[in-house]
Design a protein around this motif. Sequence first.
Motif, PDB file in Angstrom:
ATOM      1  N   UNK A 401       0.847  -1.193   0.000  1.00 27.43           N
ATOM      2  CA  UNK A 401       0.000   0.000   0.000  1.00 27.43           C
ATOM      3  C   UNK A 401       0.882   1.243   0.000  1.00 27.43           C
ATOM      4  N   UNK A 402       0.249   2.352  -0.319  1.00 33.97           N
ATOM      5  CA  UNK A 402       0.969   3.620  -0.348  1.00 33.97           C
ATOM      6  C   UNK A 402       0.287   4.590  -1.284  1.00 33.97           C
ATOM      7  N   UNK A 403       0.716   5.843  -1.206  1.00 32.66           N
ATOM      8  CA  UNK A 403       0.141   6.871  -2.069  1.00 32.66           C
ATOM      9  C   UNK A 403       0.512   6.614  -3.528  1.00 32.66           C
ATOM     10  N   UNK A 404      -0.150   7.335  -4.435  1.00 35.16           N
ATOM     11  CA  UNK A 404       0.217   7.275  -5.856  1.00 35.16           C
ATOM     12  C   UNK A 404       1.668   7.711  -6.034  1.00 35.16           C
ATOM     13  N   UNK A 405       2.385   6.966  -6.854  1.00 36.28           N
ATOM     14  CA  UNK A 405       3.778   7.329  -7.116  1.00 36.28           C
ATOM     15  C   UNK A 405       4.750   6.886  -6.047  1.00 36.28           C
ATOM     16  N   UNK A 406       4.291   6.052  -5.126  1.00 41.00           N
ATOM     17  CA  UNK A 406       5.180   5.630  -4.031  1.00 41.00           C
ATOM     18  C   UNK A 406       6.096   4.472  -4.440  1.00 41.00           C
ATOM     19  N   UNK A 407       5.873   3.865  -5.619  1.00 42.32           N
ATOM     20  CA  UNK A 407       6.754   2.804  -6.106  1.00 42.32           C
ATOM     21  C   UNK A 407       6.142   1.413  -6.070  1.00 42.32           C
ATOM     22  N   UNK A 408       4.835   1.312  -5.832  1.00 40.80           N
ATOM     23  CA  UNK A 408       4.206  -0.003  -5.692  1.00 40.80           C
ATOM     24  C   UNK A 408       4.267  -0.808  -7.001  1.00 40.80           C
ATOM     25  N   UNK A 409       3.791  -0.198  -8.072  1.00 38.19           N
ATOM     26  CA  UNK A 409       3.778  -0.907  -9.355  1.00 38.19           C
ATOM     27  C   UNK A 409       5.194  -1.132  -9.878  1.00 38.19           C
TER      28      UNK A 409
END
Length: 630
Positions: A401-409
């Motif tokens: 989990x994390x905000x948009x642009x945090x590196x998840x994808x």
Amino acid sequence: MKTEKRERYKYQMHLLLRLIKIYHGFAPELWWCVTAQAMLQVAGPFVNLYFSARILSELIGGRDAQRLGSYVLLTLICNLTIFLFSQGIGKINSVAQSKVMWKELRSVGDTFLKTDFENLGDAGYQNKKRYYLERRTMDGALCWGTIYNVQRMVKGICTIAASVVFAVPAFLGYGGGTSFFTSGLASLLMLLLLAGALVCTVCLNRRQTEREMQFYKEFMEGNRSFAYYSGECTQYKHGKEIRLYGEEKLLLEGLKKSLDIDRLGKKGLLTGFYEMMKAGLGMLLSGCVYFFIGARAIAGAFGAGMIVQYVGAVTQFTGGFSEMAGGLAELRGETPFIENYLGILDSRPVKYQGSIPVEKRDDNEFEIEFRDVSFRYPGSSDWALRHLSLKLRIGEHLAVVGRNGSGKTTFIKLLCRLYDPTEGEILLNGIDIRKYNYEEYLELFSVVFQDFRLFSFSLGQNVAAAVDIDRERAASSLGQIGFGDRLKEMARGLDTPLYRDFDKDGVEISGGEAQKIALARALYKDAPFIILDEPTAALDPIAEYEIYSGFEKLVGGKSAVYISHRLSSCRFCDDIAVFEEGRLVQRGGHEELLAGEDSLYARLWNAQAQYYAEHTEEEDTLGMEPVYVS
């Protein structure tokens, strides 16, 4: 400047020769057919020149009926033979050219499918793809123009060679007369005139090609806009917005501006001007040739019948030179297209593919470790991930989990080796994943990306991702994901075509149905790792709950990675990783992460939870947790 032009010319010839070699690999018979057909096209006019000159000489001179008959008969036999061979070779040539066209298009498609994934996101590579597709739309495959102009060059060279043989006697000195036109000086002046005309022809061809290439460049920009606007006007999925917001005027105005009829008119005038100049030059030169040859014949240098051969040969010479120069100029003008096509082919996988086979384990005991991994996308100076270290333990269900642009994808793309780390390493059972056979490594993962894609194939083929389907397995996968009832409603079952691109009876499925099919595809693959990137964004809360509640059963003992913006939907995972600005900042269970009130996870959870003060009656009945939307 001359050195630069010479190097440019050498580079163009290198590209052309490489392309010719590639086409030879596509159809080995092609260039033999092109050469033979060009030679036969040249042979016809010269056969007629040769016999016409002798028939005319015989009519003026001895008038021997038997000899005249022989000349006429030989003329007919030669022309018939040339015609028959031309027809046969022409058919073979046509088939060979079609073969080359399809293999060229297939080579481009094959490269797009097999090139490194990072190329697909590269701006330069995208420009190559767009340029090729636009030129193909305007001119057809690259091979059509290349083959045509190579044949023009071969025909021109053969014509020049035959013309020299046929016309040389017309320029040789003649000592039996006192006329100026029988002198060597007259022949020299005529040759200089021919040379000057040929130089002018080359310059006109080069200038015409340059101007036309400039036109193509400008026209392609307008054509790109036209293709976009016309495509948007006809898209079913855009119809709602166009009608509700009255966007048809906006689209039609753009369509009108992009369809530049005036530019087409200018192109026609441009071509007409240069063709008129070349035709006028040719007529002027033909007049001079007729005058020179006729004057020499009157002075007694040769018989009247030979005027036909010599004038025809000189005319063929200028035409052949123009053909050769025109073909070469157009081939050089096609350098951007050739360079672009070869650049696409050169973008085949360069990533190290690895050689170690992935161990086939019946127990699926695989462990992944990110060891101090940092990554930035090609061409970017910003880090998408920084110093990431974590392990995916066997059978673990990890939520990211994390905000948009945090590196998840980005984390998922590295895990699946769509990209390689910029720094650090990723290990599978203690071995760097770059050392494993690439195709075998990919087989470890079943992934549903946020921007997944279904194709206009049958339902079963979309689930199996293959032509051949295990029907029982496909139906079971759809049933497990909640698509079973919908499948029973489809008259053609797994053979039901999705969408209507190829079949008028195709089914236009909803976004939620599409996501269920994508999830079924992940289950069908039955890989050790299942990765879900926002897999239920288009599902309603009840359907989403059904998938979550049965997730443990679906995944079983496999390792799973789940990405979501909805923190409440991650609670079924036994481990949660929190990303922020490309770094792993927290990891643990839901209650553990929520305990720290000032932690990022707690702040994200409370920010979403404030929109849901209480459960709805339906949620209480179903025992569902609220689905929070960020």
